[in-house]
Enzyme design. Sequence first.
Site, PDB file in Angstrom:
ATOM      1  N   PRO A 207       5.337  22.804  -3.857  1.00 52.15           N
ATOM      2  CA  PRO A 207       5.892  21.785  -2.950  1.00 52.15           C
ATOM      3  C   PRO A 207       5.231  21.823  -1.577  1.00 52.15           C
ATOM      4  O   PRO A 207       4.911  22.894  -1.059  1.00 52.15           O
ATOM      5  CB  PRO A 207       7.367  22.188  -2.837  1.00 52.15           C
ATOM      6  N   GLY A 208       5.018  20.655  -1.018  1.00 50.67           N
ATOM      7  CA  GLY A 208       4.565  20.552   0.364  1.00 50.67           C
ATOM      8  C   GLY A 208       5.628  19.800   1.140  1.00 50.67           C
ATOM      9  O   GLY A 208       6.501  20.362   1.793  1.00 50.67           O
TER      10      GLY A 208
ATOM     11  N   ARG B 211       0.833   8.892   9.253  1.00 48.10           N
ATOM     12  CA  ARG B 211       1.327   8.428   7.942  1.00 48.10           C
ATOM     13  C   ARG B 211       1.686   6.933   7.899  1.00 48.10           C
ATOM     14  O   ARG B 211       1.358   6.252   6.924  1.00 48.10           O
ATOM     15  CB  ARG B 211       2.520   9.269   7.482  1.00 48.10           C
TER      16      ARG B 211
ATOM     17  N   CYS C  13      -5.795   2.292  21.407  1.00 45.52           N
ATOM     18  CA  CYS C  13      -6.394   0.955  21.411  1.00 45.52           C
ATOM     19  C   CYS C  13      -6.836   0.609  20.004  1.00 45.52           C
ATOM     20  O   CYS C  13      -8.031   0.535  19.692  1.00 45.52           O
ATOM     21  CB  CYS C  13      -7.570   0.924  22.377  1.00 45.52           C
TER      22      CYS C  13
HETATM   23  C1  PLP Z   1      -2.629  20.090  -5.752  1.00 40.51           C
HETATM   24  C2  PLP Z   1      -1.520  19.767  -4.830  1.00 40.51           C
HETATM   25  N1  PLP Z   1      -0.376  20.468  -4.930  1.00 40.51           N
HETATM   26  C3  PLP Z   1       0.675  20.208  -4.115  1.00 40.51           C
HETATM   27  C4  PLP Z   1       0.606  19.216  -3.156  1.00 40.51           C
HETATM   28  C5  PLP Z   1       1.809  18.957  -2.299  1.00 40.51           C
HETATM   29  O1  PLP Z   1       2.270  17.666  -2.448  1.00 40.51           O
HETATM   30  P1  PLP Z   1       3.637  17.240  -1.728  1.00 40.51           P
HETATM   31  O2  PLP Z   1       3.470  17.522  -0.289  1.00 40.51           O
HETATM   32  O3  PLP Z   1       3.770  15.797  -2.015  1.00 40.51           O
HETATM   33  O4  PLP Z   1       4.712  18.073  -2.366  1.00 40.51           O
HETATM   34  C6  PLP Z   1      -0.559  18.467  -3.026  1.00 40.51           C
HETATM   35  C7  PLP Z   1      -0.630  17.382  -2.024  1.00 40.51           C
HETATM   36  O5  PLP Z   1      -1.510  16.628  -1.901  1.00 40.51           O
HETATM   37  C8  PLP Z   1      -1.654  18.749  -3.873  1.00 40.51           C
HETATM   38  O6  PLP Z   1      -2.794  18.068  -3.781  1.00 40.51           O
END
Ligand code: PLP
Length: 382
Positions: free
Chosen positions: A243-244, A280, A309
Site C-alpha cells: 500500500p502507498g 495530483r 503562471c
Molecule cells: C508496484 C507498485 N506497488 C504499490 C504502489 C502503491 O500504489 P498506491 O499508492 O495506489 O497504493 C505502486 C504505485 O504506483 C506501485 O507502482
Amino acid sequence: MSLTSEHLHAAAQQYGTPLYVYDATELDAALARIRAAFGTARVYYAMKANPNLTLLRRLHAQGVGFECVSPGELARAQHIGAAGERIIVNGPAKTPGEYALGARLGATFILDREDEVALLPPSSRALVRVNPALNISTHDHLATGAAHSKFGVTLEQAPRVLAALRAAGHTALGLHVHIGSAIRDARDFTAAFGRLTELRGQTGPLGVLDAGGGWGLGADLHGIAREAHATAATFGAQLWVEPGRYLVAQAGTLLTRVIGTKRTGRNFTLVDAGMTELLRPMLYGAQHPVTPLWHREGTGTWDLAGPACESGDLLARDVTLPAPQAGDLLAIGEAGAYGAAMSSNYLTRARPAEVLHENGTWTVIRRRETPQDIWQAEDAAG
Ligand SMILES: Cc1ncc(COP(=O)(O)O)c(C=O)c1O
C-alpha cells in the site's frame, strides 16, 4: 482526522503556508486498518507515496517493509536502517546501481521484463510482475495493469521467466501484480487475481504472492484482502501487499492561504499553493476535499487557483466557500500521498515545510526550502 481547525490555524501561524501537516494518529489508524483486513500478509509501504524519513522510520519501527522504485528510494531505505526481507526493489528500468545496492542490502527484486533475469546479481530472490491486461476503473495514467501499460510481463511469459530464474540459480520466489492506483472498485482486484490463478499448475512452487497496492480510499479492504488471500492460497504462497496511498493519504493535509479573489469568466480564489505543491489535480484530475477554515456570510462557488503562471494550475473547481478574503486558511485533505512527494521546484518555488502532530506537539519533519537550497547545486557546479 483528529486535528481540529484550531490545531490547523496554530500550525499555519507557527510554520507559515503553504504547509503540509500530518497526523500521527491517522497514520497509525490506517496501518491498523490494513493489518485488520490483511491479517498475516506482510506489508511493504510503497514509499513513492510519501518518502519523508520521519514517516519511514515510524513505519519501520512498526514492522513495515518498503517497496523502492528508484536509486534514491533505495538509499532512503538504507539510510533508515531497513535491510533484507524489509526491502523490495521494483521498477521497469532499474539501474546497475540499484541491482548492486539491492543485493548488498539483501533485498527482494521484482522482475518487470524477461531480460532482467540476466541482469540480476548472483543468487537473487525475485518475484515476477505480471500484467493482467485488464481495463482498470481509474485514470489512464494511474492504470498499470492495462494491456497498453509498460509494466510487467504477460501471463504467457510469466512461467518462462520463473523457469529462467531457477535455471540461472536465483530463487523464483513468486508472482507480483499491481494494477494501478486510487482504485475503489474491488471487482478490478478480483479480475486481476483471477487472471493470476490461470497460471496455477504452470509456475512451479511459489513462496509469495505480492498483490501490490492501489486501494482507493473507501475501497472494500476486507473484500480485497479475502480475494488476495484466496489467490495466494491457490499457489500455497504467503501474501505480501504494497500500500502507498491508502496508508498515508488521510494522514496528510495541505494548508494554504487565500491571496485574493477575482471574478472574470469564472470566480477564482487565488491561494498560495498550486501545482508545485500538489500536482495530483492537474496530473490526474484528482479531487481533494477542500475545507474553508473560516466563517462568513455570503457563500459562493469558486475555482481554487494556484500562483503558477500556468492555466492548468487549479487545485479544485466549483468549491463552495464563504466569501473568501486574503489571509483566510484552507485545508486540502487526503494530501498525505503523492502530495509532498510530487512537489517540485518549478518556478524556483521552494517546497513547503512538513510538520507532524503527535500527542499535542508539532514536529518539523522537513524544513521549508529556501531559494538557495534550490540553486545550490548549480552554484556548486559553477
Ligand atoms: C508496484 C507498485 N506497488 C504499490 C504502489 C502503491 O500504489 P498506491 O499508492 O495506489 O497504493 C505502486 C504505485 O504506483 C506501485 O507502482
